[in-house]
Design an enzyme around this catalytic site. Structure first.
Site, PDB file in Angstrom:
ATOM      1  N   GLU B  58       0.853  -1.190   0.000  1.00 23.88           N
ATOM      2  CA  GLU B  58       0.000   0.000   0.000  1.00 23.88           C
ATOM      3  C   GLU B  58       0.894   1.248   0.000  1.00 23.88           C
ATOM      4  O   GLU B  58       1.975   1.241   0.611  1.00 23.88           O
ATOM      5  CB  GLU B  58      -0.871  -0.015   1.267  1.00 23.88           C
ATOM      6  CG  GLU B  58      -1.825   1.152   1.388  1.00 23.88           C
ATOM      7  CD  GLU B  58      -2.574   1.157   2.727  1.00 23.88           C
ATOM      8  OE1 GLU B  58      -2.045   0.604   3.721  1.00 23.88           O
ATOM      9  OE2 GLU B  58      -3.688   1.711   2.765  1.00 23.88           O
ATOM     10  N   LYS B 157     -10.288   0.447  -0.796  1.00 27.16           N
ATOM     11  CA  LYS B 157     -10.150   0.212   0.647  1.00 27.16           C
ATOM     12  C   LYS B 157     -11.358   0.765   1.399  1.00 27.16           C
ATOM     13  O   LYS B 157     -11.795   1.896   1.135  1.00 27.16           O
ATOM     14  CB  LYS B 157      -8.857   0.874   1.130  1.00 27.16           C
ATOM     15  CG  LYS B 157      -8.553   0.653   2.612  1.00 27.16           C
ATOM     16  CD  LYS B 157      -7.242   1.353   2.981  1.00 27.16           C
ATOM     17  CE  LYS B 157      -6.882   1.176   4.436  1.00 27.16           C
ATOM     18  NZ  LYS B 157      -5.646   1.920   4.784  1.00 27.16           N
ATOM     19  N   CYS B 189      -4.559  -3.359   4.294  1.00 23.30           N
ATOM     20  CA  CYS B 189      -4.094  -2.867   5.595  1.00 23.30           C
ATOM     21  C   CYS B 189      -5.133  -3.009   6.707  1.00 23.30           C
ATOM     22  O   CYS B 189      -5.445  -4.106   7.152  1.00 23.30           O
ATOM     23  CB  CYS B 189      -3.615  -1.418   5.451  1.00 23.30           C
ATOM     24  SG  CYS B 189      -2.547  -0.880   6.818  1.00 23.30           S
TER      25      CYS B 189
END
Lengths: 31, 446
Positions: B58, B157, B189
């Site tokens: 990321e 995300k 994440c």
């Protein structure tokens, strides 16, 4: 033989259905 | 194919200078291309060594410190993969998309699946009350190109973490794609801490492997990248290809190729400023593998035994902002129980030799975590305190001397989602040295 020296041994549980939904997952996370 | 070779690249990202004024598109492209120059070497190297797929981190093209305005020059409009687009072959089809074109060409020219994390901008109707003032939604986005360079997956995300530059999609997206070496799912994440999309991909979409770019700041004792990510793969019994940023000043390091029964490869480096490529062979369909672990009843043991005597000198201490109940391991060996509300944690242990300047405690916590109090945690942990002063228990510590020849940890969990973590001195994993029994005990293998 014995383990290398240990820092931590943990069981990390997530109880998702008890999460607080007062703020949705959509709110930017600013901890 | 029964197995495939996976690669992850821990990238030391070149970041722009801090600025409140947006850079030009040309300057944004210059920086992103410098980062891609480095990723290109890793992609070529991975392909030469037989990897079928590579995951990059990321924020690997531009870093993470932005406003909505300063990120804008870095964004491109990323179409839905249903359009069947090979940017490398048809670069003009969706406007000015040089970054997508270059990534697609890297995949195509090296015949390897490539996952990259870039920014997506989507024009919106200013009449729509949710449309931001600049007329665009901006998303933290993963893209995957197949070995022919075709865009096969796009994921926005959902659980953002201190990212005011990006918007949250309406719903968590459940993105999968199929290959000859298994079914893949994607998230990013902080998403890993929540049920959707992370758990849903495994439970409802039956993916074999998760592709997981992250920019993860390590937090001892429970949430260092290698520790939690390897435990998540084991808890959900799925392959996890985790690529982290390498940025020592921000405690960002720790990437790995994690199989359900053990970490295949991992990397943690707080000493150098260098990136690192990891490769490993993994099962394409781990559920059909003889090594696939059996389902665990996480509270089976802990709820059937008579609890060990609870010591009077249980005390309260904090891990981060969470108030745990702790009890100290004063003896060289023993059986201990500590409870917090209805969660009781049991530990049987034997130390090879108790180091005089080290203290360990057994801790329990059940409740909403941290300042945000959004995520409900249930944690049993045995950890080394920072010093022999018990008020330091729960504070980060990176080294230890005490060896255990026996440990068995269990708890009366009310959830089926439990992740087994073992972290050794100098923040290292312990592949193959511990196991989870089907009654929920986490034990060493000696």
């Amino acid at each position: 033989g014995p383990s290398e020296p240990i820092l931590t041994v943990s069981l990390f549980g997530r109880w998702y259905t008890k999460d607080s939904h007062s703020s949705s997952g959509g709110i930017s996370n600013l901890e | 194919r029964d197995t495939f070779i996976a690669a992850v690249y821990e990238h030391a990202v070149l970041r722009p200078k801090d600025t409140e004024t947006p850079v030009s598109r040309d300057d944004a492209l210059l920086l992103m291309n410098k980062n891609i120059d480095i990723l290109e070497k890793a992609i070529k190297q991975a392909a030469e060594q037989g990897a079928q797929i590579i995951v990059t981190p990321e924020d690997a093209l531009y870093g993470w410190k932005f406003t909505r305005e300063t990120i804008f020059p870095y964004l491109e409009d990323i179409p839905d993969p249903q359009v069947d687009w090979i940017p490398c072959r048809d670069p003009q089809r969706f406007g000015h998309t040089p970054i997508q074109t270059r990534l697609s060409c890297l995949a195509k020219n090296n015949s390897i699946y490539v996952l990259a994390n870039i920014g997506d901008k989507k024009r919106c109707d200013s009449q729509d009350s949710t449309c931001p003032p600049n007329g665009y939604f901006q998303y933290n986005t993963n893209v995957v190109y197949d070995a022919k360079g075709q865009l096969v997956a796009r994921y926005h995300k959902y659980h953002l973490y201190s990212e005011p530059q990006f918007d949250v999609p309406e719903k968590p997206e459940l993105v999968t794609f199929d290959t000859t070496f298994g079914r893949f799912g994607i998230f990013t994440c902080f998403d890993i801490l929540f049920h959707d999309p992370a758990v849903a991909l495994v439970k409802d979409f039956h993916v074999d492997t998760i592709l997981y770019p992250t920019a993860w700041m390590n937090v001892l004792p429970l949430l260092t990248a290698i520790e939690f990510h390897s435990a998540w793969a084991m808890g959900l019994r799925v392959n996890l290809l985790a690529a982290n940023i390498h940025h020592v000043q921000q405690n960002m390091t720790g990437s790995g190729i994690y199989a359900p029964h053990l970490p295949r490869a991992y990397h943690y480096d707080m000493e150098t400023d260098s990136g690192r490529l990891l490769l490993s062979e993994v099962d394409s369909r781990p559920r059909t593998s003889p090594a696939y672990p059996t389902a665990v009843g996480w509270s089976a043991y802990a709820t059937t035994i008579k609890p060990f005597p609870v010591r009077k000198n249980t005390f309260s201490g904090f891990i981060s902002r969470d108030a745990f109940n702790f009890t100290a391991l004063f003896e060289n060996a023993g059986n201990l129980t500590v409870c917090h509300k209805d969660l009781c944690c049991h530990l049987s242990y034997r130390m090879l030799r108790k180091e005089e300047n080290e203290v360990y405690v057994l801790g329990a916590f059940t409740g909403l975590h941290g300042r945000r109090r959004r995520e409900y945690w249930q944690v049993c942990t045995m950890l080394k305190c920072k010093t022999t002063n018990l008020t330091t228990c729960g504070q980060p510590v990176e080294t230890a001397l005490t060896r255990f020849d026996i440990f068995s940890l269990s708890g009366t969990f009310r959830t089926e989602y439990v992740f087994p973590e073992v972290l050794l001195t100098k923040v290292q994993l312990s592949p193959g040295k511990f196991e989870v029994l089907k009654d929920g005990r986490l034990v060493n293998k000696n």
